[in-house]
Scaffold this motif. Sequence first.
Motif, PDB file in Angstrom:
ATOM      1  N   CYS A   1       0.831  -1.201   0.000  1.00 32.80           N
ATOM      2  CA  CYS A   1       0.000   0.000   0.000  1.00 32.80           C
ATOM      3  C   CYS A   1       0.868   1.254   0.000  1.00 32.80           C
ATOM      4  CB  CYS A   1      -0.918   0.004   1.223  1.00 32.80           C
ATOM      5  SG  CYS A   1      -2.226  -1.228   1.137  1.00 32.80           S
ATOM      6  N   ASP A   2       0.356   2.279  -0.673  1.00 30.30           N
ATOM      7  CA  ASP A   2       1.052   3.563  -0.732  1.00 30.30           C
ATOM      8  C   ASP A   2       0.871   4.339   0.560  1.00 30.30           C
ATOM      9  OD1 ASP A   2       1.679   3.098  -3.514  1.00 30.30           O
ATOM     10  OD2 ASP A   2      -0.407   3.617  -3.948  1.00 30.30           O
TER      11      ASP A   2
ATOM     12  N   GLU B   1      -4.392   2.881   1.062  1.00 33.27           N
ATOM     13  CA  GLU B   1      -4.539   3.213  -0.353  1.00 33.27           C
ATOM     14  C   GLU B   1      -3.488   2.430  -1.127  1.00 33.27           C
ATOM     15  OE1 GLU B   1      -3.677   7.144  -2.763  1.00 33.27           O
ATOM     16  OE2 GLU B   1      -5.572   7.292  -1.664  1.00 33.27           O
TER      17      GLU B   1
ATOM     18  N   THR C   1      -2.288   1.164  -5.341  1.00 37.01           N
ATOM     19  CA  THR C   1      -2.444   1.261  -6.785  1.00 37.01           C
ATOM     20  C   THR C   1      -1.978  -0.053  -7.398  1.00 37.01           C
ATOM     21  OG1 THR C   1      -2.060   3.638  -6.708  1.00 37.01           O
ATOM     22  CG2 THR C   1      -1.820   2.570  -8.856  1.00 37.01           C
TER      23      THR C   1
ATOM     24  N   ASN D   1     -13.186   1.759  -2.134  1.00 38.92           N
ATOM     25  CA  ASN D   1     -13.711   2.931  -2.842  1.00 38.92           C
ATOM     26  C   ASN D   1     -15.158   3.225  -2.446  1.00 38.92           C
ATOM     27  OD1 ASN D   1     -11.216   3.168  -4.170  1.00 38.92           O
ATOM     28  ND2 ASN D   1     -11.884   1.767  -5.775  1.00 38.92           N
TER      29      ASN D   1
ATOM     30  N   THR E   1      -6.151   2.975  -8.601  1.00 42.24           N
ATOM     31  CA  THR E   1      -5.928   3.385  -7.211  1.00 42.24           C
ATOM     32  C   THR E   1      -7.200   3.153  -6.412  1.00 42.24           C
ATOM     33  OG1 THR E   1      -4.290   5.023  -7.876  1.00 42.24           O
ATOM     34  CG2 THR E   1      -5.283   5.300  -5.705  1.00 42.24           C
ATOM     35  N   SER E   2      -7.058   2.454  -5.304  1.00 33.90           N
ATOM     36  CA  SER E   2      -8.206   2.107  -4.461  1.00 33.90           C
ATOM     37  C   SER E   2      -7.963   2.533  -3.024  1.00 33.90           C
ATOM     38  CB  SER E   2      -8.455   0.596  -4.471  1.00 33.90           C
ATOM     39  OG  SER E   2      -8.810   0.148  -5.754  1.00 33.90           O
ATOM     40  N   THR E   3      -9.030   2.991  -2.383  1.00 33.29           N
ATOM     41  CA  THR E   3      -9.010   3.273  -0.956  1.00 33.29           C
ATOM     42  C   THR E   3      -9.743   2.147  -0.252  1.00 33.29           C
ATOM     43  OG1 THR E   3      -8.965   5.655  -1.345  1.00 33.29           O
ATOM     44  CG2 THR E   3      -9.672   4.915   0.844  1.00 33.29           C
TER      45      THR E   3
END
Length: 170
Positions: free
Chosen positions: A96-97, A109, A111, A133, A155-157
């Motif tokens: 995760c970023d 988050e 990607t 998301n 990109t997903s939360t």
Amino acid sequence: QMPGWTYYDTQNGFDIWENEYYIPMGFYYQYYVTPEQYEATAESDREMLLLKAMVLTDEQAEKYAGCIEPLPGFGSYTYNDAEYYGDCLTLQAASCDEFSHDNYGFTAEITTLSSRLVFFSVPYESGWSASVNGEPVEVEKVSVGFMAVEVPAGTSTIRFEYETPGLKLG
């Protein structure tokens, strides 16, 4: 010198070292193994196997066939320092970023280039719920008791929240 560690600084009389092979919270695997394959692996090698592959049931493997592949050449791996370091770097690149937590759960988050199962080394409990998301998703129990959720490409939360089962009712 400690292999895999770099001296960072000395503060208040203590040496600070940085783990070059630290794996951040939340990452995806390219491969999986079945519970039977995991159990067939020597206990002393299981932790190293979990750096290579997520443990999925046959039903989960079928459900997420577009997200993850069977570990090729299962049973032919050697588990040594070089493999360990390489596996850690692979998972670092798939992590995760961003990651943060609060009193209700945690948010991450990530990607990805394709749909993936994102693994969190948080023990699975029935009180966890998750969304990706903003849309509810199923929380999967994987790798002998941890959690994963599917995310789409891009990109997903990811948001996990925990509520003790029966607490509100009580």
